[in-house]
Scaffold this motif. Structure first.
Motif, PDB file in Angstrom:
ATOM      1  N   LYS A  69       6.702   9.930  35.478  1.00  0.00           N
ATOM      2  CA  LYS A  69       7.700  10.114  36.533  1.00  0.00           C
ATOM      3  C   LYS A  69       9.101   9.886  35.968  1.00  0.00           C
ATOM      4  O   LYS A  69      10.063  10.529  36.382  1.00  0.00           O
ATOM      5  N   ASP A  70       9.217   8.971  35.007  1.00  0.00           N
ATOM      6  CA  ASP A  70      10.513   8.718  34.380  1.00  0.00           C
ATOM      7  C   ASP A  70      11.012   9.949  33.651  1.00  0.00           C
ATOM      8  O   ASP A  70      12.185  10.322  33.770  1.00  0.00           O
ATOM      9  N   ARG A  80      20.690   6.708  47.977  1.00  0.00           N
ATOM     10  CA  ARG A  80      19.231   6.588  48.130  1.00  0.00           C
ATOM     11  C   ARG A  80      18.851   6.317  49.575  1.00  0.00           C
ATOM     12  O   ARG A  80      19.436   5.464  50.231  1.00  0.00           O
ATOM     13  N   MET A 111      13.508  22.103  36.045  1.00  0.00           N
ATOM     14  CA  MET A 111      12.625  21.849  37.179  1.00  0.00           C
ATOM     15  C   MET A 111      12.175  23.145  37.816  1.00  0.00           C
ATOM     16  O   MET A 111      10.999  23.354  38.082  1.00  0.00           O
ATOM     17  N   LYS A 115      24.790   6.360  43.357  1.00  0.00           N
ATOM     18  CA  LYS A 115      23.535   7.001  43.759  1.00  0.00           C
ATOM     19  C   LYS A 115      23.313   6.814  45.256  1.00  0.00           C
ATOM     20  O   LYS A 115      23.481   5.716  45.785  1.00  0.00           O
ATOM     21  N   HIS A 129       9.937  10.206  46.481  1.00  0.00           N
ATOM     22  CA  HIS A 129      10.934  11.194  46.101  1.00  0.00           C
ATOM     23  C   HIS A 129      10.501  11.835  44.800  1.00  0.00           C
ATOM     24  O   HIS A 129      10.962  11.483  43.724  1.00  0.00           O
ATOM     25  N   ASP A 130       9.540  12.761  44.938  1.00  0.00           N
ATOM     26  CA  ASP A 130       9.043  13.461  43.762  1.00  0.00           C
ATOM     27  C   ASP A 130      10.082  14.471  43.313  1.00  0.00           C
ATOM     28  O   ASP A 130      10.751  15.084  44.119  1.00  0.00           O
ATOM     29  N   SER A 131      10.164  14.697  42.030  1.00  0.00           N
ATOM     30  CA  SER A 131      11.174  15.608  41.510  1.00  0.00           C
ATOM     31  C   SER A 131      10.910  17.060  41.866  1.00  0.00           C
ATOM     32  O   SER A 131      11.794  17.890  41.777  1.00  0.00           O
ATOM     33  N   GLU A 152      17.973  20.449  36.762  1.00  0.00           N
ATOM     34  CA  GLU A 152      17.486  21.238  37.896  1.00  0.00           C
ATOM     35  C   GLU A 152      16.908  22.570  37.451  1.00  0.00           C
ATOM     36  O   GLU A 152      15.920  23.045  38.007  1.00  0.00           O
ATOM     37  N   LEU A 206      10.234  12.995  34.235  1.00  0.00           N
ATOM     38  CA  LEU A 206      10.551  14.013  35.227  1.00  0.00           C
ATOM     39  C   LEU A 206      11.965  13.855  35.771  1.00  0.00           C
ATOM     40  O   LEU A 206      12.675  14.835  35.993  1.00  0.00           O
ATOM     41  N   GLN A 207      12.348  12.594  35.977  1.00  0.00           N
ATOM     42  CA  GLN A 207      13.660  12.361  36.577  1.00  0.00           C
ATOM     43  C   GLN A 207      14.794  12.718  35.628  1.00  0.00           C
ATOM     44  O   GLN A 207      15.908  12.987  36.054  1.00  0.00           O
ATOM     45  N   LYS A 208      14.472  12.754  34.322  1.00  0.00           N
ATOM     46  CA  LYS A 208      15.527  13.041  33.346  1.00  0.00           C
ATOM     47  C   LYS A 208      15.810  14.540  33.240  1.00  0.00           C
ATOM     48  O   LYS A 208      16.768  14.945  32.589  1.00  0.00           O
TER      49      LYS A 208
END
Lengths: 300, 317
Positions: free
Chosen positions: B49-50, A31, B60, A29, B303-305, B57, B52-54
Motif C-alpha cells: 500500500k505504501d 484527510r 495509476m 494534507k 482510501h485505496d489508491s 496519477e 501504491l501511494q507513491k
C-alpha cells in the motif's frame, strides 16, 4: 433510521494536517477521518445468557462484537468470572421475561448515567455496533423511543422481536422500570419480547422505524441466508408472518448497514465478523453511501 | 534362442541410451527461462500500500486500464445451479466473462464447446479466450463452484506486467511438478496464454487427448505444458504470507481456525484481500456476495489508491 424531524447529519469532517517534509516544503494534507460516534452515542449492551452457554456461545460474542459496546453486561442466573452478572432468577424459557425485568432494573440502578441507549441481545445474536450508533445518532435519548424489528400481533401498537435485539432510549428505560415500580406493568407473560412490548405501550413509549433510507431492514430475527437468496414471488414464509412492514425477499431485504442477525452459531459469528470487519473488495466504490452530502439533500 | 536374447539386450541398451538422451534434452529445454527472474520466485504478493501511494496519477490510470480481466467459467449442465449463481454474482465483476460448456443448456447462455473431455474443453476455451481477448490482458479460469473477488485479483496483479508470463493461484506439488489447483481458480497473463497456444500445437509434449491408460487431471496437464514453455506456478499470497486462493468455504476455514487459533479466530484465518473460496452452496454464495460488497460498519473508510466501480444492471453488490 427515519426520524420525525428532517435533519441534515454532517457525518464526515476534514482534518487538515501539516507535514514538514524538509525545511523548505510544507505540505498540507486533507484527510477525512472516520467519524467515531462511540462518545456521542453511548450504548450499553446486555446479553441474555446462561451458565451452560458461556463456552458454546457467549465467549464468541466476547471475542467479536461485545467489546464494541461502551459497556457490555452478560446477564445470567449466576454471577461468574466470565464475567457475568447474576440476576437471582432461575434458568429456562419460562423465566425469560423475569430475566429481562431484572436485567433492566439492575441496569437502571447501576448504569443509568453510563449510556444513552440500552440494547438487549441474545447469546446468539450478532450486532454491528457502528451501524446501531449511526441509526440512533439522529434520535434523542431523552425521548421515549424503542427500536428493533417490528412485529405486529399480540400488542396493539406492535412490539420488537427479542431475538433480533432491541434498544431502549434512556427515557424508555426509566419508564419501563417506573412501570414495574408503580404496578402499571406486571409479569403477565413468559414471552419477554411481547411482555416488554406491552409495557412499552402502557408507558407510552413510541416504536421507532429502524429501516434505512431505502426502506431496507437493519435488525434481523433470522440469519442472512433466510433473507438474501433470491426467491420467486411467493406467499410469506412462516418466519416472515409477524412482520409489520411489508417484507422483501432477496437482496432488497437487508441494509448494507445491517445492525443484527439472530440464530447465529459460533462459526457464523466469526464468519460475520470476517465479512463485516475484514474481508473487502480492494478499491470498490460502494453503491450505498448514506450521510454523504448529496445524498442527504435528496432524502429530506 | 541366443540371437533373440542378444537382440533383446541390444534393444534394451539402445532404448536406455535413447531415454537418457531425451531426458537430457528435456532438462535443457525446461532450464531455459526467458528474461527476468520473476519465475524463480514462487510466492507472488500484491504491491504494498505504501508503494501504491507513491505512484503518480497517470501511472495509476495506466495500471487501472491494464489490469482488466477476462473470466473463463467452465460449466456443465450438471452444475446448472452453480452456473446460474456465478452468472448472478461474482462473474459480473469481470471485465468480460464467458461461460464455456460441455453441452448447451436451454436455461443459460454459454459457448458450447461440444466436448466431454475436460482437458480438451479447457484447451478450446483457452484458445477461444485468447482470440477474443480484445485488449484484456489477464485471464481467470474457474469452475462455477468457485467464488472469486475480482477486485482483489486485480490488486494482486496490479504491478505485474502481463506481457511477462504469469501463472498464479494456490500451488501444490506433484513430484517435481508445481501446479496451480483448479478448484481455487487459475490466473494467467496474456504472455502465458500466448505460450500455451503455441505449445498446444506440440502433440508430443502437450497432447490434446492424453494417454488412454491413465488420465492426468487437467490442472497438472496445464502445468506440464506451461513448464515446457518456461512458465512456472506461483502461489498468490498477501503481505503476511496468507494464501489468497482457497478451495475451502469460508465457514470451513473459520471452523479450522477456531480449532487451531481459538484466541484469534478471524485474524489467523483468512486474508482481508482473499480472492477465492470454494465448496459453497448457492445460498452461501449469495450471503458471501452481500458480505463482500455490501455489509460493513459505518465510518470505516479505506482510501485505496485505485477505484473500481460497481457493475451496471446489478442489484446485489
Amino acid at each position: 433510521f427515519y426520524s420525525l424531524h428532517a435533519e441534515n447529519v454532517h457525518t464526515t469532517h476534514s482534518i487538515h494536517t501539516a507535514e514538514i517534509l524538509n525545511s523548505n516544503i510544507l505540505i498540507v494534507k486533507n484527510r477525512r477521518a472516520a467519524l467515531d460516534l462511540s462518545q456521542k452515542v453511548r450504548v450499553l449492551c446486555w446479553v441474555m445468557t446462561q451458565p451452560q452457554h458461556l463456552k458454546s456461545r457467549t465467549q464468541h460474542i466476547r471475542a467479536t462484537w461485545g467489546k464494541r459496546c461502551n459497556i457490555v453486561l452478560y446477564m445470567s442466573s449466576e454471577a461468574s468470572d466470565f464475567p457475568t452478572v447474576g440476576l437471582n432468577v432461575l434458568e429456562g424459557r419460562s423465566q425469560l421475561y423475569w430475566k429481562t425485568i431484572r436485567a433492566f432494573q439492575h441496569i437502571h440502578m447501576h448504569h443509568l448515567d453510563d449510556a444513552d441507549w440500552f440494547l438487549k441481545a441474545d447469546d446468539d445474536t450478532f450486532v454491528v455496533l457502528e451501524n446501531l450508533r449511526y441509526g440512533l445518532s439522529k434520535h434523542n435519548a431523552e425521548e421515549p423511543l424503542y427500536f428493533g424489528r417490528r412485529f405486529t400481533p399480540f400488542v396493539a401498537q406492535g412490539y420488537m422481536s427479542g431475538g433480533a435485539g432491541y434498544v431502549l432510549s434512556k427515557e424508555a428505560l426509566r419508564r419501563f422500570v417506573k412501570g414495574f415500580a408503580d404496578g402499571l406493568c406486571t409479569h403477565n407473560t413468559e414471552i419477554e419480547d411481547i411482555g416488554l412490548g406491552k409495557c412499552m405501550e402502557t408507558m407510552k413509549v413510541q416504536l421507532g422505524d429502524s429501516r434505512d433510507v431505502l426502506g431496507r431492514q437493519t435488525f434481523h430475527p433470522y440469519p442472512p441466508n433466510n433473507y438474501l437468496p433470491r426467491q420467486l414471488p411467493r406467499p410469506r414464509p412462516w418466519y416472515l408472518l409477524y412482520e409489520h412492514y411489508h417484507p422483501v425477499e432477496g437482496p432488497g431485504c437487508c441494509s448494507d448497514l445491517a445492525i443484527s442477525f439472530h440464530y447465529i452459531d459460533a462459526v457464523q459469528m466469526h464468519t460475520l465478523e470476517y465479512y463485516t470487519y475484514h474481508l473487502r473488495p480492494f478499491g470498490y466504490k460502494y453503491r450505498f453511501n448514506p450521510g454523504e452530502r448529496s445524498e442527504n439533500r435528496n432524502n429530506s | 534362442m541366443m540371437s533373440e536374447g542378444s537382440s533383446f539386450m541390444k534393444g534394451l541398451i539402445l532404448g536406455g541410451i535413447f531415454c537418457l538422451v531425451m531426458s537430457f534434452f528435456e532438462t535443457f529445454n525446461s532450464g531455459t527461462h526467458s528474461e527476468g527472474h520473476e519465475h524463480l520466485h514462487h510466492h507472488l504478493k500484491p504491491v504494498s500500500k505504501d508503494e501504491l501511494q507513491k505512484l503518480s496519477e497517470s501511472q495509476m490510470s495506466d495500471w487501472t486500464l491494464q489490469v482488466r480481466v477476462y473470466c473463463l467459467i467452465m460449466v456443465t449442465p450438471k452444475l446448472l445451479v452453480h452456473w446460474a449463481t456465478a452468472n448472478d454474482t461474482w462473474s459480473k465483476h469481470c471485465d468480460k466473462s464467458v461461460f464455456y460448456t460441455s453441452e448447451s443448456s436451454k436455461a443459460l447462455e454459454a459457448i458450447d464447446l461440444q466436448e466431454q473431455d475436460e482437458w480438451a474443453r479447457l484447451r478450446k476455451a483457452i484458445k477461444h479466450a485468447y482470440e477474443n481477448a480484445g485488449d484484456l490482458r489477464w485471464f481467470f479460469v474457474a469452475r462455477p463452484t468457485t467464488y472469486a473477488i475480482i477486485e482483489n485479483l486485480k490488486y494482486l496483479v496490479l504491478d505485474k506486467d502481463p506481457s511477462q508470463p504469469f501463472y498464479i493461484g494456490h500451488t501444490e506439488k506433484s513430484g517435481e511438478l508445481d501446479y496451480v489447483e483448479y478448484d481455487s481458480g487459475i490466473v494467467l497473463s496474456y504472455e502465458a496464454m500466448r505460450r500455451l497456444i503455441e505449445i498446444f500445437k506440440d502433440e508430443d509434449r502437450c497432447p490434446e487427448r492424453g494417454h488412454a491408460l491413465w488420465k492426468t487431471p487437467e490442472e497438472k496437464q496445464l502445468a506440464t505444458c506451461l513448464k515446457y514453455t518456461g512458465v512456472f506456478a506461483e502461489n498468490g499470497e498477501d503481505a503476511q504470507g496468507k494464501g489468497l486462493f482457497n478451495k475451502k468455504s469460508v465457514s470451513s476455514l473459520i471452523s479450522d481456525s477456531m480449532g487451531q487459533n481459538p484466541a484469534d479466530v478471524v485474524e489467523a484465518c483468512c486474508s482481508d484481500m482473499a480472492i477465492t473460496f470454494g465448496g459453497m452452496s448457492p445460498s452461501q454464495i449469495q450471503v458471501l456476495m452481500y458480505g463482500v460488497y455490501r455489509l460493513r460498519p459505518y465510518g470505516h473508510d479505506f482510501h485505496d489508491s485505485l477505484t473500481f466501480l460497481p457493475p451496471n444492471d446489478s442489484d446485489n453488490d
